[in-house]
Structures are given as structure tokens and as C-alpha cells.
Scaffold this motif. Structure first.
Motif, PDB file in Angstrom:
ATOM      1  N   SER A 122       0.811  -1.219   0.000  1.00 16.87           N
ATOM      2  CA  SER A 122       0.000   0.000   0.000  1.00 16.87           C
ATOM      3  C   SER A 122       0.845   1.270   0.000  1.00 16.87           C
ATOM      4  CB  SER A 122      -0.915   0.013   1.231  1.00 16.87           C
ATOM      5  OG  SER A 122      -0.143   0.054   2.433  1.00 16.87           O
ATOM      6  N   SER A 123       2.162   1.136   0.035  1.00 13.62           N
ATOM      7  CA  SER A 123       3.031   2.302   0.149  1.00 13.62           C
ATOM      8  C   SER A 123       3.210   3.014  -1.187  1.00 13.62           C
ATOM      9  CB  SER A 123       4.403   1.877   0.679  1.00 13.62           C
ATOM     10  OG  SER A 123       5.286   2.979   0.699  1.00 13.62           O
ATOM     11  N   PRO A 124       3.175   4.352  -1.181  1.00 15.67           N
ATOM     12  CA  PRO A 124       3.444   5.101  -2.413  1.00 15.67           C
ATOM     13  C   PRO A 124       4.893   4.980  -2.873  1.00 15.67           C
ATOM     14  CG  PRO A 124       3.259   6.597  -0.532  1.00 15.67           C
ATOM     15  CD  PRO A 124       2.845   5.242  -0.050  1.00 15.67           C
ATOM     16  N   ALA A 125       5.753   4.457  -1.996  1.00 15.86           N
ATOM     17  CA  ALA A 125       7.166   4.300  -2.355  1.00 15.86           C
ATOM     18  C   ALA A 125       7.435   3.022  -3.145  1.00 15.86           C
ATOM     19  CB  ALA A 125       8.025   4.302  -1.093  1.00 15.86           C
ATOM     20  N   LEU A 126       6.428   2.165  -3.275  1.00 10.14           N
ATOM     21  CA  LEU A 126       6.627   0.883  -3.964  1.00 10.14           C
ATOM     22  C   LEU A 126       6.924   1.098  -5.445  1.00 10.14           C
ATOM     23  CD1 LEU A 126       6.503  -2.226  -3.781  1.00 10.14           C
ATOM     24  CD2 LEU A 126       4.069  -2.055  -4.346  1.00 10.14           C
ATOM     25  N   ARG A 127       7.930   0.376  -5.943  1.00 14.73           N
ATOM     26  CA  ARG A 127       8.330   0.443  -7.345  1.00 14.73           C
ATOM     27  C   ARG A 127       8.343  -0.975  -7.930  1.00 14.73           C
ATOM     28  NH1 ARG A 127       7.129   4.668  -6.220  1.00 14.73           N
ATOM     29  NH2 ARG A 127       8.265   6.659  -6.348  1.00 14.73           N
ATOM     30  N   PRO A 128       8.202  -1.087  -9.254  1.00 15.23           N
ATOM     31  CA  PRO A 128       8.179  -2.424  -9.886  1.00 15.23           C
ATOM     32  C   PRO A 128       9.415  -3.262  -9.599  1.00 15.23           C
ATOM     33  CG  PRO A 128       7.436  -0.746 -11.429  1.00 15.23           C
ATOM     34  CD  PRO A 128       7.954  -0.019 -10.225  1.00 15.23           C
ATOM     35  N   GLU A 129      10.537  -2.618  -9.408  1.00 12.78           N
ATOM     36  CA  GLU A 129      11.785  -3.373  -9.194  1.00 12.78           C
ATOM     37  C   GLU A 129      11.955  -3.884  -7.776  1.00 12.78           C
ATOM     38  OE1 GLU A 129      12.830   1.085  -8.909  1.00 12.78           O
ATOM     39  OE2 GLU A 129      11.561  -0.231 -10.130  1.00 12.78           O
ATOM     40  N   HIS A 130      11.074  -3.488  -6.871  1.00 13.04           N
ATOM     41  CA  HIS A 130      11.206  -3.940  -5.480  1.00 13.04           C
ATOM     42  C   HIS A 130      10.850  -5.420  -5.354  1.00 13.04           C
ATOM     43  CE1 HIS A 130      10.762   0.456  -3.941  1.00 13.04           C
ATOM     44  NE2 HIS A 130      12.034   0.101  -4.061  1.00 13.04           N
ATOM     45  N   ASP A 131      11.707  -6.140  -4.670  1.00 16.26           N
ATOM     46  CA  ASP A 131      11.550  -7.589  -4.468  1.00 16.26           C
ATOM     47  C   ASP A 131      10.952  -7.841  -3.086  1.00 16.26           C
ATOM     48  OD1 ASP A 131      11.877 -10.316  -3.908  1.00 16.26           O
ATOM     49  OD2 ASP A 131      13.768 -10.441  -5.019  1.00 16.26           O
ATOM     50  N   TYR A 132       9.700  -8.295  -3.055  1.00 14.77           N
ATOM     51  CA  TYR A 132       9.021  -8.512  -1.778  1.00 14.77           C
ATOM     52  C   TYR A 132       9.787  -9.471  -0.875  1.00 14.77           C
ATOM     53  CZ  TYR A 132       4.609  -6.174  -3.075  1.00 14.77           C
ATOM     54  OH  TYR A 132       3.665  -5.256  -3.405  1.00 14.77           O
ATOM     55  N   GLU A 133      10.215 -10.580  -1.420  1.00 17.11           N
ATOM     56  CA  GLU A 133      10.878 -11.599  -0.604  1.00 17.11           C
ATOM     57  C   GLU A 133      12.183 -11.072   0.002  1.00 17.11           C
ATOM     58  OE1 GLU A 133      11.404 -15.328  -2.498  1.00 17.11           O
ATOM     59  OE2 GLU A 133       9.277 -15.605  -2.929  1.00 17.11           O
ATOM     60  N   LEU A 134      12.932 -10.322  -0.771  1.00 14.84           N
ATOM     61  CA  LEU A 134      14.191  -9.777  -0.274  1.00 14.84           C
ATOM     62  C   LEU A 134      13.929  -8.740   0.822  1.00 14.84           C
ATOM     63  CD1 LEU A 134      17.256  -9.697  -0.504  1.00 14.84           C
ATOM     64  CD2 LEU A 134      17.021  -7.946  -2.284  1.00 14.84           C
ATOM     65  N   ILE A 135      12.909  -7.921   0.628  1.00 21.97           N
ATOM     66  CA  ILE A 135      12.558  -6.907   1.633  1.00 21.97           C
ATOM     67  C   ILE A 135      12.149  -7.589   2.939  1.00 21.97           C
ATOM     68  CG2 ILE A 135      10.901  -5.107   2.228  1.00 21.97           C
ATOM     69  CD1 ILE A 135      10.860  -4.338  -0.748  1.00 21.97           C
ATOM     70  N   LEU A 136      11.337  -8.646   2.836  1.00 23.25           N
ATOM     71  CA  LEU A 136      10.917  -9.383   4.030  1.00 23.25           C
ATOM     72  C   LEU A 136      12.103  -9.994   4.752  1.00 23.25           C
ATOM     73  CD1 LEU A 136       7.708 -11.305   2.867  1.00 23.25           C
ATOM     74  CD2 LEU A 136       7.818  -9.479   4.549  1.00 23.25           C
ATOM     75  N   GLU A 137      12.975 -10.629   4.005  1.00 22.75           N
ATOM     76  CA  GLU A 137      14.119 -11.319   4.603  1.00 22.75           C
ATOM     77  C   GLU A 137      15.029 -10.345   5.342  1.00 22.75           C
ATOM     78  OE1 GLU A 137      17.077 -13.785   5.855  1.00 22.75           O
ATOM     79  OE2 GLU A 137      15.027 -14.247   5.232  1.00 22.75           O
ATOM     80  N   ARG A 138      15.281  -9.197   4.763  1.00 17.43           N
ATOM     81  CA  ARG A 138      16.202  -8.249   5.390  1.00 17.43           C
ATOM     82  C   ARG A 138      15.567  -7.516   6.566  1.00 17.43           C
ATOM     83  NH1 ARG A 138      19.487  -5.572   0.208  1.00 17.43           N
ATOM     84  NH2 ARG A 138      20.768  -7.427  -0.209  1.00 17.43           N
TER      85      ARG A 138
END
Length: 265
Positions: A122-138
Motif C-alpha cells: 500500500s506504500s506510495p514508495a513501492l516500485r516495480p523493481e522492489h523484491d518482496y521476498e528480499l525486503i521481508l528477509e532483510r
């Protein structure tokens, strides 16, 4: 007629042979459900129940310390003694035979993942190149939670667990045990080496699981945005929440009253 007699004789032979199955074969079942079924058929078996050697008064006194700590940190929530002792007992401690936080950690991890995914999506900062799994892991790595969130809640003062890889210093720790001096001011790698960050991080997850279970999703959601996510805004590190979402995380936290905002509405 002869054919019928032959069939009957073959059937009797098959039944007789099934009764004479080797006990060695039955004792080594090839799957769990078969083992469970054979144990049920064999009838009840005597089991020895082992419980830690403490009196009821000792358990109540120790549980009261754990309840008081959680109630103080997460005021105005009121934790039942059974829940508090479960949250703050790790499976490595001898008291885990009574209860431990394994299941609550399992639930808490999934609650955290769900809330972070909803936040990112839901964030306005989200971009197509963002990797959900990598963000969660870190962001939600158990070691990261243990290093950056657990100290804010002072879990090390009350958590019941047992350090590993420390030789003669490996003894159960808890609210009534003095922390050995070598553990008092551990460097980052030392804390990792004895399992402290992992155990403390699992306890952070257990707190979330316990709050979700006892007080509901709304309270757990506010806990996530005011007491957890702000501690994961790590500048200059690949760990923690992705920097692209830091400003939005701060905005959500402020809308909920800040890092000390009310957990109950």
C-alpha cells in the motif's frame, strides 16, 4: 466345486499368513500414520510424565515476574500468567518441558510478514523493481529482530533460555539468575555466536504471536507499526526495512501516536 474349494483354501491360507506377520516388520513401519494406527491397536501404553521440580508457589512467583515485565513494557495490556510464561520461555531452557514459545514464534513470524507485506503493497514508495521476498528477509530476519527490537523491550532481563557454544558458562538464564559477566557486554559477533540474537528474535516473534492470540489483530497491528517497524529503520545498512519505505513507515507510526502510541483504542 474343486475350484470353489481351491479358492476357500487359498483365502484361509492368506488369512493365516496375515496373522503370522513378523513382529520385526510391524516394529519398523514405513510411515507415520501406520505407526500411529498400530500403536492404537496395541492399546494404551504406560508413559512417564516428567515435570520440572518446582513447587506451585515457585512457579507462581516466577510467572508473576514475567507478567509484570510484559505488562510494564506493553502497558496497558494485561498478560495472563500462562501466556507470559510461554512467551518468555525458550525451548533451550529446562522449564520448556512445562511450556515454551515455539508455537507463538511460528504464529508471530507469519503475522509480521503479513503486516509488512500489506504495508509495502500500500506504500506510495513501492516500485516495480522492489523484491518482496528480499525486503521481508532483510527486515524481519530473526537475528535482526533480536539485535534491534529485543533490547528495546529489555527481554534479556527476564527471558528463560540457555546459551550455546560457551563451555562451562552454558547454564539456564532467566529472571532470577545473574547474567554471567562475559555475557554482559558482548560484541555483535559474540552475541550471534552464543545464539542470543536468534533466541531473542524468536521471542520478539512470540510476543507478536501472543498479542495477536490474546488481544487481537488490531492491537498486534498497532504493535507492529509503533514498537517494531520504527526500530528497523537502519540507516547505512543492508539490514532492516528498505530505505525507500522509511518515510512512509514514520508517517504511519505518527498517525498511530508515535513510538509510545496507545496499543488500545
Amino acid at each position: 466345486m474343486l475350484k470353489s474349494r481351491g479358492c476357500a483354501q487359498a483365502l484361509r491360507s492368506a488369512v493365516a499368513s496375515s496373522r503370522l506377520v513378523s513382529t520385526r516388520f510391524v516394529a519398523k513401519p514405513s510411515c507415520r500414520w501406520y505407526a500411529h494406527a498400530t500403536q492404537q491397536r496395541a492399546g494404551p501404553r504406560e508413559t512417564q510424565v516428567i515435570t520440572p521440580s518446582k513447587s506451585r508457589e515457585e512457579w507462581q512467583r516466577q510467572d508473576a515476574v514475567l507478567v509484570r515485565h510484559l505488562n510494564d513494557v506493553f502497558s496497558p495490556l494485561k498478560f495472563p500468567p500462562e501466556l507470559a510464561s510461554r512467551i518468555l520461555t525458550h525451548a533451550s531452557h529446562p522449564d520448556a518441558i512445562r511450556r515454551h514459545n515455539g508455537r507463538l514464534s511460528f504464529v508471530g513470524r507469519r503475522v509480521l510478514h503479513s503486516y509488512l507485506l500489506m504495508f509495502i503493497h500500500s506504500s506510495p514508495a513501492l516500485r516495480p523493481e522492489h523484491d518482496y521476498e528480499l525486503i521481508l528477509e532483510r527486515a524481519l530476519n530473526t537475528y535482526v529482530l533480536g539485535e534491534h527490537v529485543a533490547p528495546k523491550w529489555e527481554l534479556g532481563k527476564v527471558l528463560k533460555w540457555r546459551p550455546m557454544n560457551v563451555g562451562n558458562l552454558s547454564k539456564p538464564l532467566g529472571p532470577e539468575v545473574d547474567v554471567p559477566s562475559p555475557f554482559a557486554n558482548l560484541e555483535r559477533e559474540g552475541a550471534r555466536g552464543i545464539g542470543m540474537y536468534k533466541v531473542h528474535g524468536a521471542t520478539v516473534e512470540a510476543v507478536v504471536g501472543g498479542v495477536f492470540h490474546q488481544f487481537g489483530g488490531s492491537v498486534a497491528h498497532r504493535l507492529f507499526h509503533t514498537r517494531i517497524l520504527p526500530s528497523l529503520l537502519l540507516q547505512g545498512s543492508h539490514q532492516g526495512l528498505h530505505t525507500a519505505f522509511h518515510n512512509h513507515a514514520r508517517e504511519v507510526c505518527e498517525k498511530m501516536g508515535g513510538v509510545d502510541g496507545p496499543l488500545l483504542r
